[in-house]
Design an enzyme around this catalytic site. Structure first.
Site, short mmCIF file in Angstrom:
data_model
loop_
_atom_site.label_atom_id
_atom_site.label_comp_id
_atom_site.label_asym_id
_atom_site.label_seq_id
_atom_site.Cartn_x
_atom_site.Cartn_y
_atom_site.Cartn_z
N LYS A 11 0.80 -1.14 0.04
CA LYS A 11 -0.05 0.06 0.24
C LYS A 11 0.87 1.36 0.00
CE LYS A 11 -4.09 -2.23 2.34
NZ LYS A 11 -5.06 -2.11 3.04
N TYR A 51 -12.44 -1.69 -4.31
CA TYR A 51 -12.87 -1.94 -2.85
C TYR A 51 -14.48 -1.84 -2.83
CZ TYR A 51 -8.32 -1.94 -0.72
OH TYR A 51 -6.90 -2.51 -0.11
N PHE A 59 -16.00 3.32 6.83
CA PHE A 59 -14.52 3.66 6.31
C PHE A 59 -14.27 3.89 4.79
CE2 PHE A 59 -14.25 -0.72 7.54
CZ PHE A 59 -13.95 -1.26 6.33
N ARG A 87 -2.30 -14.52 4.64
CA ARG A 87 -3.08 -13.79 5.69
C ARG A 87 -2.28 -13.91 7.04
NH1 ARG A 87 -7.77 -11.13 4.24
NH2 ARG A 87 -8.55 -11.38 6.27
N THR A 93 -5.72 -7.08 10.45
CA THR A 93 -5.77 -5.88 9.57
C THR A 93 -5.27 -4.66 10.28
OG1 THR A 93 -7.51 -6.78 8.69
CG2 THR A 93 -7.54 -4.47 8.59
N ARG A 104 2.44 -6.93 8.85
CA ARG A 104 1.80 -5.72 9.40
C ARG A 104 2.36 -5.29 10.76
NH1 ARG A 104 -4.12 -7.54 7.24
NH2 ARG A 104 -3.91 -6.23 5.40
N ASN A 114 -1.93 0.15 6.62
CA ASN A 114 -1.59 -1.12 7.00
C ASN A 114 -0.82 -2.06 6.21
OD1 ASN A 114 -3.44 -2.07 5.40
ND2 ASN A 114 -4.60 -3.04 6.79
N HIS A 117 -2.29 -5.41 1.41
CA HIS A 117 -3.39 -5.96 1.11
C HIS A 117 -3.13 -7.54 0.90
CE1 HIS A 117 -7.61 -6.90 -0.53
NE2 HIS A 117 -6.99 -7.30 -1.25
P1 CMP Z 1 -7.30 -4.32 3.27
O1 CMP Z 1 -6.99 -5.84 3.51
O2 CMP Z 1 -6.62 -3.78 2.18
O3 CMP Z 1 -9.08 -4.66 2.92
C1 CMP Z 1 -9.87 -3.62 3.35
C2 CMP Z 1 -9.18 -2.28 3.99
O4 CMP Z 1 -10.16 -1.51 4.61
C3 CMP Z 1 -8.26 -3.03 5.22
O5 CMP Z 1 -7.18 -3.68 4.39
C4 CMP Z 1 -7.98 -1.71 5.95
O6 CMP Z 1 -6.79 -1.12 5.42
C5 CMP Z 1 -9.31 -0.87 5.66
N1 CMP Z 1 -10.00 -0.89 7.00
C6 CMP Z 1 -10.60 -2.02 7.60
N2 CMP Z 1 -11.26 -1.58 8.60
C7 CMP Z 1 -11.07 -0.06 8.82
C8 CMP Z 1 -11.49 0.84 9.73
N3 CMP Z 1 -12.19 0.46 10.71
N4 CMP Z 1 -10.85 2.17 9.43
C9 CMP Z 1 -10.14 2.29 8.22
N5 CMP Z 1 -9.97 1.27 7.48
C10 CMP Z 1 -10.30 0.25 7.72
#
Ligand code: CMP
Length: 139
Positions: A11, A51, A59, A87, A93, A104, A114, A117
């Site tokens: 990212k 997404y 969010f 994963r 996450t 992460r 984070n 992905h």
């Molecule tokens: P990713 O695995 O890319 O898939 C969805 C993304 O949404 C996740 O990683 C996070 O970066 C983001 N995400 C999930 N929950 C939240 C949250 N509560 N606030 C902000 N971003 C979020």
């Protein structure tokens, strides 16, 4: 039987913090083969499409804004049991909840920034890989 491919992005924070090399090292050391890879940047519209599954989440706006804020590295990875093993490698996450030694935990800044992905299912790995790569780009 579980599939052998997953999809990842490093990212904008992972790229901006110069962690591309370190993150790829960990991915390769964990036994993943790189089948396709691209340094690129998502437009806002592309991030919305990628997404779309999260479009009802509170969010979503922040996610789209963030994911289109700078360059990323997109890749298709191959390994037995790829989705689940990847994963495990990247961790939770929220980096505050990620296990020691995960990508992460080591490289992410926040739940939004984070670092990486990872696809959450074989079906989404195929959809997400196809979003970035066409057949002749996958080796
Ligand atoms: P990713 O695995 O890319 O898939 C969805 C993304 O949404 C996740 O990683 C996070 O970066 C983001 N995400 C999930 N929950 C939240 C949250 N509560 N606030 C902000 N971003 C979020």
């Amino acid at each position: 039987m579980q599939g052998n491919k997953t999809f990842t992005m490093i990212k904008p924070d992972g790229v901006a913090n110069n962690y591309i090399g370190a993150i790829l090292d960990k991915i390769i050391a964990a036994g993943f083969n790189i089948k396709a890879m691209k340094y690129t940047r998502l437009s806002r519209q592309e991030a919305e499409t990628f997404y779309a599954i999260h479009s009802e989440r509170p969010f979503f706006g922040e996610l789209v804004e963030y994911m289109s804020s700078g360059p990323i590295v997109a890749a298709i990875l191959e390994k037995e049991n790829a989705v689940e093993d990847f994963r495990t490698l990247i961790g939770a996450t929220d980096p505050a909840k990620a296990a020691e030694g995960t990508i992460r935990k080591m490289y992410a800044e926040s739940i939004s920034a984070n670092a990486v992905h990872g696809s959450d299912s074989d079906e989404n790995a195929a959809i997400e890989g196809a979003f970035f790569f066409s057949g002749r780009e996958i080796f």
